[in-house]
Design a protein around this motif. Structure first.
Motif, PDB file in Angstrom:
ATOM      1  N   GLY A  37       7.360  -1.094  18.187  1.00 23.62           N
ATOM      2  CA  GLY A  37       6.192  -0.754  19.126  1.00 23.62           C
ATOM      3  C   GLY A  37       5.319   0.290  18.287  1.00 23.62           C
ATOM      4  O   GLY A  37       4.380   0.682  18.754  1.00 23.62           O
ATOM      5  N   GLY A  38       5.540   0.319  16.832  1.00 22.14           N
ATOM      6  CA  GLY A  38       4.901   1.094  15.979  1.00 22.14           C
ATOM      7  C   GLY A  38       3.471   0.627  15.758  1.00 22.14           C
ATOM      8  O   GLY A  38       3.374  -0.466  15.247  1.00 22.14           O
ATOM      9  N   ASN A  39       2.324   1.508  15.885  1.00 22.13           N
ATOM     10  CA  ASN A  39       1.045   0.955  15.402  1.00 22.13           C
ATOM     11  C   ASN A  39       0.117   2.317  15.275  1.00 22.13           C
ATOM     12  O   ASN A  39       0.293   3.377  15.671  1.00 22.13           O
ATOM     13  N   SER A  40      -1.202   2.101  14.467  1.00 24.43           N
ATOM     14  CA  SER A  40      -1.922   2.966  14.193  1.00 24.43           C
ATOM     15  C   SER A  40      -2.387   4.052  15.627  1.00 24.43           C
ATOM     16  O   SER A  40      -2.482   5.003  15.615  1.00 24.43           O
ATOM     17  N   VAL A  96      -2.753   9.705   8.063  1.00 24.51           N
ATOM     18  CA  VAL A  96      -2.900   8.201   7.969  1.00 24.51           C
ATOM     19  C   VAL A  96      -1.663   7.511   8.580  1.00 24.51           C
ATOM     20  O   VAL A  96      -0.588   7.942   8.128  1.00 24.51           O
ATOM     21  N   ALA A  97      -1.559   6.490   9.247  1.00 27.00           N
ATOM     22  CA  ALA A  97      -0.599   5.670   9.647  1.00 27.00           C
ATOM     23  C   ALA A  97      -0.227   4.816   8.480  1.00 27.00           C
ATOM     24  O   ALA A  97      -1.003   4.000   8.278  1.00 27.00           O
ATOM     25  N   SER A  98       0.944   4.842   7.936  1.00 25.39           N
ATOM     26  CA  SER A  98       1.323   3.915   6.784  1.00 25.39           C
ATOM     27  C   SER A  98       1.732   2.683   7.181  1.00 25.39           C
ATOM     28  O   SER A  98       2.090   2.715   8.285  1.00 25.39           O
ATOM     29  N   GLU A  99       1.700   1.892   6.268  1.00 25.78           N
ATOM     30  CA  GLU A  99       2.138   0.408   6.680  1.00 25.78           C
ATOM     31  C   GLU A  99       3.453   0.294   7.133  1.00 25.78           C
ATOM     32  O   GLU A  99       3.841  -0.520   8.119  1.00 25.78           O
ATOM     33  N   ARG A 100       4.278   1.265   6.848  1.00 20.76           N
ATOM     34  CA  ARG A 100       5.728   1.244   7.367  1.00 20.76           C
ATOM     35  C   ARG A 100       5.897   1.603   9.071  1.00 20.76           C
ATOM     36  O   ARG A 100       7.029   1.296   9.492  1.00 20.76           O
ATOM     37  N   ILE A 101       4.848   1.919   9.421  1.00 15.72           N
ATOM     38  CA  ILE A 101       4.861   2.129  10.966  1.00 15.72           C
ATOM     39  C   ILE A 101       5.051   1.023  11.655  1.00 15.72           C
ATOM     40  O   ILE A 101       5.586   0.791  12.815  1.00 15.72           O
ATOM     41  N   LYS A 110       0.822  -1.153   0.085  1.00 13.11           N
ATOM     42  CA  LYS A 110       0.005   0.033   0.103  1.00 13.11           C
ATOM     43  C   LYS A 110       0.862   1.460  -0.015  1.00 13.11           C
ATOM     44  O   LYS A 110       0.329   2.104   0.304  1.00 13.11           O
ATOM     45  N   PHE A 111       2.096   1.094  -0.207  1.00 18.29           N
ATOM     46  CA  PHE A 111       2.972   2.436  -0.177  1.00 18.29           C
ATOM     47  C   PHE A 111       3.106   3.124  -1.566  1.00 18.29           C
ATOM     48  O   PHE A 111       4.098   3.867  -1.918  1.00 18.29           O
ATOM     49  N   GLY A 112       2.552   2.184  -2.708  1.00 19.16           N
ATOM     50  CA  GLY A 112       2.842   2.525  -4.094  1.00 19.16           C
ATOM     51  C   GLY A 112       2.071   4.026  -4.293  1.00 19.16           C
ATOM     52  O   GLY A 112       1.040   4.216  -3.325  1.00 19.16           O
TER      53      GLY A 112
END
Length: 502
Positions: free
Chosen positions: A315-318, A305-310, A290-292
């Motif tokens: 510990g990264g999440n939306s 928007v929190a991208s997939e790369r988080i 989804k980062f295209g």
């Protein structure tokens, strides 16, 4: 011209004075079109390229008419044509761009009104102070060059890359410079080239060459781009546009016998600090679909928007992303309560010296500022998330000097930088570098553990800053704020020495 630093034994422990005649910079948006000559007293471009209308000197000012080598009719007309070739530049699909060999950054400056945020990139070369001109104008820019090392930006991050007769030999050295552009562009991102060999059929006679030679150059470029999984997207007049593959199907056809081959997994695609360029293709992570460019939310929706790369951030999440967002809105409002200049035309160029997700920059999005988000080259790699939001930034190690000229930022902000890095970086050298970067009368917001605040304040006052200690918005003892303003001073031998001297 590539980034390099002196050994510790040769580091200076001094303050950089302003040039004679220095004045407080002209405020945005007027600054986009003019600046004080004595603030950036360099004549090479004016003397050598006056016919190209990059800038012109009149009285005590430089004026920027928006010209360039490839846009004799002005940057506005040039971008109108480009947007007709790339409709995605008009609907919020394209938000972040990089301009390699940017001149005085008129391209990036004009794009600000079109909703595109550009990192203008140029080295310190015979053009003297291209990047200093850009920053004096209030346009995002950083010193840099594609040479032997990766640029200090994450992979798959920019929506568009641009070269307007930037003199980078794209097809030389096995195409290694284009492989770096490929690394930087997100899937579906655009590469725009104007200048030789584009439109060679009509331009070759002015390039001191033959039509056959330029046709061969163009064919070589097309072949190289095809091998890098780029497709010609559009072409008209002096501008050609290629698009990076949206998915990995093209890369799946590559094998060790082809050139270039896919990069192996031995080196992180985001490992960039003094990392040599590699003559291989950086293939986007297949786990992220989804980062295209076709899957990234359009601007301004992508900001929140929190991208997939988080998920790459420990510990990264939306949920944490949303909390970070709301936290920085509260902090920015608190800062403005005792620094009313923030949000006014007194502050234009802002640096967040150690961001996580670009929360401070997001909180200032409706103010007349732009923010350079800095992520430690030794810390958590979250810069890709910053770019996915439609913001810009760079990796940096604060034990070294930042890639900019003196007096180029109005506000420096840091949050626990000394707590995180004091075991590696000596506090006084970081503060001296902050003083070098900061414009006279500029501000620093230092958010730190109470353990460091008093010692930081002592050094800052020794540099001639006015500082006040403040409580945070939570009014807790273990963390404090130091709000400082740098004074305008002149060395004793200066013509201005007297009322404002150091």
């Amino acid at each position: 011209m590539e980034r390099h630093c002196p050994p510790m034994t040769e580091r200076e422990e001094c303050l950089v004075p302003p040039p004679d005649g220095y004045k407080p910079p002209i405020r945005w948006p007027k600054s986009r079109n003019e600046c004080w000559y004595r603030n950036v007293p360099y004549d090479w471009i004016n003397n050598r390229k006056s016919n190209q209308h990059w800038l012109r000197k009149e009285g005590d000012k430089f004026f920027f008419p928006g010209g360039g080598t490839m846009f004799p009719n002005g940057v506005g007309a040039y971008l109108d044509l480009m947007q007709s070739l790339i409709p995605e530049m008009k609907d919020g699909t394209v938000r972040t761009a990089i301009d390699t060999g940017c001149g005085v950054a008129s391209w990036g400056g004009d794009l600000l009104d079109r909703g595109v945020l550009t990192v203008s990139l140029a080295p310190r070369d015979n053009h003297e102070a291209q990047i200093q001109f850009a920053l004096e104008r209030g346009i995002p820019a950083i010193l840099g060059i594609i040479s032997t090392q990766r640029l200090p930006f994450p992979s798959n991050s920019f929506d568009l890359a641009h070269c307007s007769r930037c003199l980078i030999p794209w097809t030389e050295f096995g195409g290694i410079y284009l492989m770096e552009v490929h690394r930087l562009l997100r899937p579906g991102g655009f590469w725009v080239l104007s200048g030789p060999p584009i439109n060679y059929e009509n331009r070759w006679h002015g390039w001191n060459t033959t039509v056959e030679e330029k046709k061969a150059d163009f064919d070589k470029l097309e072949k190289l781009l095809a091998s890098l999984c780029f497709k010609l997207y559009n072409k008209k007049g002096d501008i050609a546009v290629w698009q990076k593959a949206l998915d990995n199907s093209c890369y799946d056809k590559l094998n060790p016998a082809t050139y270039p081959s896919k990069c192996d997994d031995s080196m992180d695609a985001d490992s960039v600090w003094y990392t040599p360029l590699r003559s291989c293709l950086t293939v986007p992570n297949p786990n992220f679909n989804k980062f295209g460019l076709n899957s990234t939310p359009k601007w301004p929706d992508r900001l929140d928007v929190a991208s997939e790369r988080i998920t790459m951030v420990p510990g990264g999440n939306s949920g944490g992303f949303k909390h970070d967002n709301s936290k920085w809105k509260a902090r920015a409002n608190h800062y403005k309560s005792f620094l009313p200049a923030l949000g006014s035309d007194k502050i234009r160029n802002v640096m967040d010296m150690n961001t996580l997700y670009g929360g401070f920059a997001a909180a200032l999005i409706n103010d007349p500022v732009w923010v350079m988000n800095v992520v430690s080259s030794y810390g958590v790699n979250s810069l890709g998330v910053v770019y996915d939001r439609g913001l810009i930034g760079t990796y940096h190690d604060w034990c070294e000097a930042f890639s900019t000229y003196p007096r180029t930022y109005d506000l420096l902000h840091l949050d626990g930088l000394f707590t995180a890095e004091s075991h590696r970086c000596e506090v006084k050298y970081v503060l001296l570098e902050m003083d070098r970067i900061l414009r006279p009368s500029g501000y620093a917001i230092i958010r730190e553990s109470s353990y460091f605040i008093d010692s930081i304040a002592t050094i800052a006052r020794g540099m001639g800053w006015d500082c006040q200690k403040k409580d945070t918005e939570y009014n807790i003892e273990k963390e404090k704020l130091l709000i400082c303003q740098k004074k305008l001073w002149y060395p004793k031998h200066s013509e201005q020495y007297g009322s404002a001297s150091k």
